[in-house]
Design a protein around this motif. Structure first.
Motif, PDB file in Angstrom:
ATOM      1  N   ALA A  88      13.125 -30.645  37.171  1.00  0.00           N
ATOM      2  CA  ALA A  88      13.707 -29.629  37.747  1.00  0.00           C
ATOM      3  C   ALA A  88      13.443 -28.068  36.668  1.00  0.00           C
ATOM      4  O   ALA A  88      13.715 -27.019  37.040  1.00  0.00           O
ATOM      5  CB  ALA A  88      14.566 -30.143  38.465  1.00  0.00           C
ATOM      6  N   LEU A  89      13.821 -28.241  35.563  1.00  0.00           N
ATOM      7  CA  LEU A  89      13.823 -27.771  34.215  1.00  0.00           C
ATOM      8  C   LEU A  89      12.952 -26.716  34.607  1.00  0.00           C
ATOM      9  O   LEU A  89      12.717 -25.424  34.369  1.00  0.00           O
ATOM     10  CB  LEU A  89      14.031 -27.842  33.083  1.00  0.00           C
ATOM     11  CG  LEU A  89      15.921 -28.699  33.184  1.00  0.00           C
ATOM     12  CD1 LEU A  89      15.879 -29.263  31.422  1.00  0.00           C
ATOM     13  CD2 LEU A  89      16.892 -27.755  33.336  1.00  0.00           C
ATOM     14  N   ALA A  90      11.422 -27.160  34.628  1.00  0.00           N
ATOM     15  CA  ALA A  90      10.413 -26.699  34.575  1.00  0.00           C
ATOM     16  C   ALA A  90      10.350 -26.149  35.554  1.00  0.00           C
ATOM     17  O   ALA A  90       9.274 -24.554  35.510  1.00  0.00           O
ATOM     18  CB  ALA A  90       8.824 -27.513  34.009  1.00  0.00           C
ATOM     19  N   LEU A  91      10.921 -26.006  36.869  1.00  0.00           N
ATOM     20  CA  LEU A  91      10.256 -25.782  38.125  1.00  0.00           C
ATOM     21  C   LEU A  91      11.625 -24.104  37.845  1.00  0.00           C
ATOM     22  O   LEU A  91      11.170 -23.284  38.918  1.00  0.00           O
ATOM     23  CB  LEU A  91      11.189 -26.140  38.951  1.00  0.00           C
ATOM     24  CG  LEU A  91      10.573 -27.088  40.519  1.00  0.00           C
ATOM     25  CD1 LEU A  91      10.565 -27.899  41.396  1.00  0.00           C
ATOM     26  CD2 LEU A  91       9.071 -25.931  41.043  1.00  0.00           C
ATOM     27  N   ASN A  92      12.709 -24.050  37.277  1.00  0.00           N
ATOM     28  CA  ASN A  92      12.873 -23.026  37.189  1.00  0.00           C
ATOM     29  C   ASN A  92      12.938 -22.465  35.865  1.00  0.00           C
ATOM     30  O   ASN A  92      14.171 -21.271  35.287  1.00  0.00           O
ATOM     31  CB  ASN A  92      14.893 -23.841  37.301  1.00  0.00           C
ATOM     32  CG  ASN A  92      14.907 -24.097  38.640  1.00  0.00           C
ATOM     33  OD1 ASN A  92      15.378 -23.329  39.523  1.00  0.00           O
ATOM     34  ND2 ASN A  92      14.800 -25.869  38.915  1.00  0.00           N
TER      35      ASN A  92
ATOM     36  N   LEU B  10      21.727 -33.137  35.925  1.00  0.00           N
ATOM     37  CA  LEU B  10      20.627 -31.772  36.547  1.00  0.00           C
ATOM     38  C   LEU B  10      21.431 -30.231  36.127  1.00  0.00           C
ATOM     39  O   LEU B  10      21.151 -29.433  35.880  1.00  0.00           O
ATOM     40  CB  LEU B  10      20.476 -31.693  37.986  1.00  0.00           C
ATOM     41  CG  LEU B  10      18.840 -32.616  38.123  1.00  0.00           C
ATOM     42  CD1 LEU B  10      19.064 -33.143  40.053  1.00  0.00           C
ATOM     43  CD2 LEU B  10      18.189 -32.109  37.579  1.00  0.00           C
ATOM     44  N   GLY B  13      21.775 -28.997  33.081  1.00  0.00           N
ATOM     45  CA  GLY B  13      20.411 -28.442  32.357  1.00  0.00           C
ATOM     46  C   GLY B  13      20.259 -27.197  32.577  1.00  0.00           C
ATOM     47  O   GLY B  13      19.996 -26.619  32.300  1.00  0.00           O
ATOM     48  N   ILE B  14      20.115 -26.996  34.594  1.00  0.00           N
ATOM     49  CA  ILE B  14      20.375 -26.089  35.278  1.00  0.00           C
ATOM     50  C   ILE B  14      20.911 -24.637  34.561  1.00  0.00           C
ATOM     51  O   ILE B  14      20.455 -23.681  34.468  1.00  0.00           O
ATOM     52  CB  ILE B  14      20.031 -26.117  36.740  1.00  0.00           C
ATOM     53  CG1 ILE B  14      19.590 -26.945  37.254  1.00  0.00           C
ATOM     54  CG2 ILE B  14      19.516 -24.761  37.004  1.00  0.00           C
ATOM     55  CD1 ILE B  14      17.504 -26.607  37.268  1.00  0.00           C
ATOM     56  N   LEU B  17      19.946 -23.200  31.541  1.00  0.00           N
ATOM     57  CA  LEU B  17      18.224 -22.714  31.863  1.00  0.00           C
ATOM     58  C   LEU B  17      19.309 -21.317  31.811  1.00  0.00           C
ATOM     59  O   LEU B  17      18.521 -20.019  31.467  1.00  0.00           O
ATOM     60  CB  LEU B  17      17.937 -23.465  32.381  1.00  0.00           C
ATOM     61  CG  LEU B  17      16.192 -22.766  32.316  1.00  0.00           C
ATOM     62  CD1 LEU B  17      16.065 -23.486  31.119  1.00  0.00           C
ATOM     63  CD2 LEU B  17      15.960 -23.667  33.585  1.00  0.00           C
ATOM     64  N   LEU B  37       5.353 -19.455  31.093  1.00  0.00           N
ATOM     65  CA  LEU B  37       6.509 -19.965  31.855  1.00  0.00           C
ATOM     66  C   LEU B  37       6.647 -19.387  32.864  1.00  0.00           C
ATOM     67  O   LEU B  37       6.962 -20.118  33.513  1.00  0.00           O
ATOM     68  CB  LEU B  37       7.821 -19.195  30.893  1.00  0.00           C
ATOM     69  CG  LEU B  37       8.847 -20.127  30.114  1.00  0.00           C
ATOM     70  CD1 LEU B  37       9.487 -19.758  29.338  1.00  0.00           C
ATOM     71  CD2 LEU B  37       8.728 -21.661  30.100  1.00  0.00           C
ATOM     72  N   VAL B  40       4.229 -21.730  35.176  1.00  0.00           N
ATOM     73  CA  VAL B  40       5.020 -23.244  35.186  1.00  0.00           C
ATOM     74  C   VAL B  40       5.672 -23.886  36.812  1.00  0.00           C
ATOM     75  O   VAL B  40       4.908 -24.482  37.628  1.00  0.00           O
ATOM     76  CB  VAL B  40       5.615 -23.796  34.541  1.00  0.00           C
ATOM     77  CG1 VAL B  40       6.282 -24.855  34.818  1.00  0.00           C
ATOM     78  CG2 VAL B  40       4.758 -23.420  33.296  1.00  0.00           C
ATOM     79  N   PRO B  41       6.248 -22.249  37.198  1.00  0.00           N
ATOM     80  CA  PRO B  41       6.957 -23.082  38.708  1.00  0.00           C
ATOM     81  C   PRO B  41       5.741 -22.736  40.006  1.00  0.00           C
ATOM     82  O   PRO B  41       5.713 -23.553  40.783  1.00  0.00           O
ATOM     83  CB  PRO B  41       7.626 -21.665  38.977  1.00  0.00           C
ATOM     84  CG  PRO B  41       8.044 -21.492  38.150  1.00  0.00           C
ATOM     85  CD  PRO B  41       7.059 -21.416  36.769  1.00  0.00           C
ATOM     86  N   VAL B  42       5.019 -21.658  39.394  1.00  0.00           N
ATOM     87  CA  VAL B  42       4.053 -22.390  41.225  1.00  0.00           C
ATOM     88  C   VAL B  42       3.267 -23.301  40.741  1.00  0.00           C
ATOM     89  O   VAL B  42       2.588 -24.162  41.539  1.00  0.00           O
ATOM     90  CB  VAL B  42       2.839 -20.738  40.284  1.00  0.00           C
ATOM     91  CG1 VAL B  42       1.667 -20.947  41.940  1.00  0.00           C
ATOM     92  CG2 VAL B  42       3.419 -19.712  41.053  1.00  0.00           C
ATOM     93  N   THR B  44       3.772 -26.343  39.460  1.00  0.00           N
ATOM     94  CA  THR B  44       4.618 -27.167  39.674  1.00  0.00           C
ATOM     95  C   THR B  44       5.250 -27.318  40.962  1.00  0.00           C
ATOM     96  O   THR B  44       4.937 -28.829  41.577  1.00  0.00           O
ATOM     97  CB  THR B  44       6.381 -26.931  38.933  1.00  0.00           C
ATOM     98  OG1 THR B  44       5.067 -26.942  37.757  1.00  0.00           O
ATOM     99  CG2 THR B  44       7.065 -28.470  38.717  1.00  0.00           C
ATOM    100  N   LEU B  45       5.242 -26.400  41.970  1.00  0.00           N
ATOM    101  CA  LEU B  45       5.396 -26.134  43.193  1.00  0.00           C
ATOM    102  C   LEU B  45       3.668 -26.992  43.847  1.00  0.00           C
ATOM    103  O   LEU B  45       4.805 -28.267  44.553  1.00  0.00           O
ATOM    104  CB  LEU B  45       6.044 -25.094  43.098  1.00  0.00           C
ATOM    105  CG  LEU B  45       7.128 -24.821  43.521  1.00  0.00           C
ATOM    106  CD1 LEU B  45       7.156 -22.771  43.626  1.00  0.00           C
ATOM    107  CD2 LEU B  45       8.384 -24.576  44.553  1.00  0.00           C
TER     108      LEU B  45
END
Lengths: 242, 99
Positions: A88-92, B10, B13-14, B17, B37, B40-42, B44-45
């Protein structure tokens, strides 16, 4: 589009309240996306056995579509909690970059930083940037707007999901990958992003083969690194040419 | 771990961030890390989409096919909700016609 330069009249600086409302209204069109995704999340969470209260609490305090949906899809395959959180952290990770960018343009007070952090999302940042100079109250107004839309969608979805006779049999969990796909497609605008996605797809299949629980995280890091490497190559070439 | 514990962890953590970038306010991180960084989202999705489709091949290629059609429809129309509606419709069409 901005109208800077068209009016010779000196504008008075709008109040924080006006800026907040501007941000709130500016994000409203994005409710068209946020509410259906919120509904999808709410229904899917019911399918996984979350209570209505847990489903809603997650939208209230986590407030991240990608984090919440990835949690559902990883819980479904029995991934350990630590893997779920790190994924979840990596996604964000873009939230860190957005925070840095906001911090560079403004030097907010600590209270302002805390409030901004609660409501910080990509969409709100986009709305705040659209007004030319980034202003913190616009960013917070847009973030609060997203918060309202997201939580309204979640509530509708949670209630609908709880009313369904057997969400699991109805395959409501399939809306989760479809939602990710809908968020992913507009992000693939450059060759580097396409390469990152294709690498991640290949890496996922490879990781699933021997260590399924960290497949998403591992593939995300591998794909991200390859995309960045490609972008860096391109940037270096452009600099060399100029 | 109970759902509640997971949700609270969660959230912490968020929030961390979200606050980290603002708290560092103006500090610079290495451009190479920043660039990585950004991708990474692209990645990971994509990994989430692929793993949830490959993980459900027990239903045959139904989900995979439905997702491909949905992806094309969403790409053509540039509407996110089209992806979800078309995907669910194709999925049920396939399921009801093959069983």
């Amino acid at each position: 589009v901005d109208e800077v330069g068209s009016a010779p009249v000196v504008e008075r600086e709008p109040s924080n309240r006006e800026l907040f409302v501007r941000g709130f209204l500016g994000l409203l069109p994005l409710w068209i996306a946020a509410i259906p995704i919120g509904i999808a999340y709410g229904v899917a969470a019911q399918g996984l056995g979350f209570s209505i209260a847990e489903t809603q609490l997650m939208s209230l305090i986590v407030f991240s579509a990608s984090a919440q949906l990835s949690t559902l899809s990883l819980l479904a395959v029995g991934a350990p909690a630590l893997v779920i959180i790190v994924t979840a952290l990596a996604l964000n990770s873009q939230l860190l970059l957005i925070g840095l960018a906001v911090g560079r343009q403004e030097r907010p007070s600590w209270l302002a930083r805390l409030v901004t952090a609660v409501f910080l999302t990509d969409a709100a940042y986009g709305v705040a940037l659209a007004g030319g100079r980034l202003r913190l109250p616009v960013l917070v107004g847009a973030g609060v707007s997203m918060f309202v839309g997201w939580n309204a969608g979640t509530l509708i979805g949670a209630l609908a999901g709880a009313a369904l006779p057997d969400p699991r049999r109805l395959a409501v969990d399939f809306v989760v990958p479809l939602t990710f796909l809908s968020v992913l497609l507009p992000l693939i605008r450059t060759r580097a992003a396409l390469l990152a996605a294709l690498t991640a797809a290949g890496a996922t299949v490879a990781f699933l083969w021997f260590t399924p629980s960290v497949a998403v995280l591992g593939a995300g890091l591998v794909g991200g690194t390859v995309g960045a490497w490609w972008a860096q190559r391109g940037a270096a070439r452009v600099e060399g040419a100029s | 771990v109970t759902p509640l514990e997971l949700i609270v962890s969660l959230a912490a953590g968020i929030f961390g961030l979200r606050l980290a970038g603002l708290a560092l306010a103006g500090a610079s991180i290495p451009p190479s890390l920043e660039r990585a960084l950004g991708f990474v989202p692209v990645a990971t999705l994509t990994a989430l989409v692929v793993s949830s489709l490959v993980g459900r091949l027990d239903e045959g290629p139904t989900r995979l096919l439905a997702a491909v059609v949905a992806g094309i429809a969403a790409y053509r129309t540039r509407r996110g909700w089209v992806c979800i509606v078309v995907g669910v419709a194709v999925y049920w069409l396939l399921r009801l016609t093959t069983w």
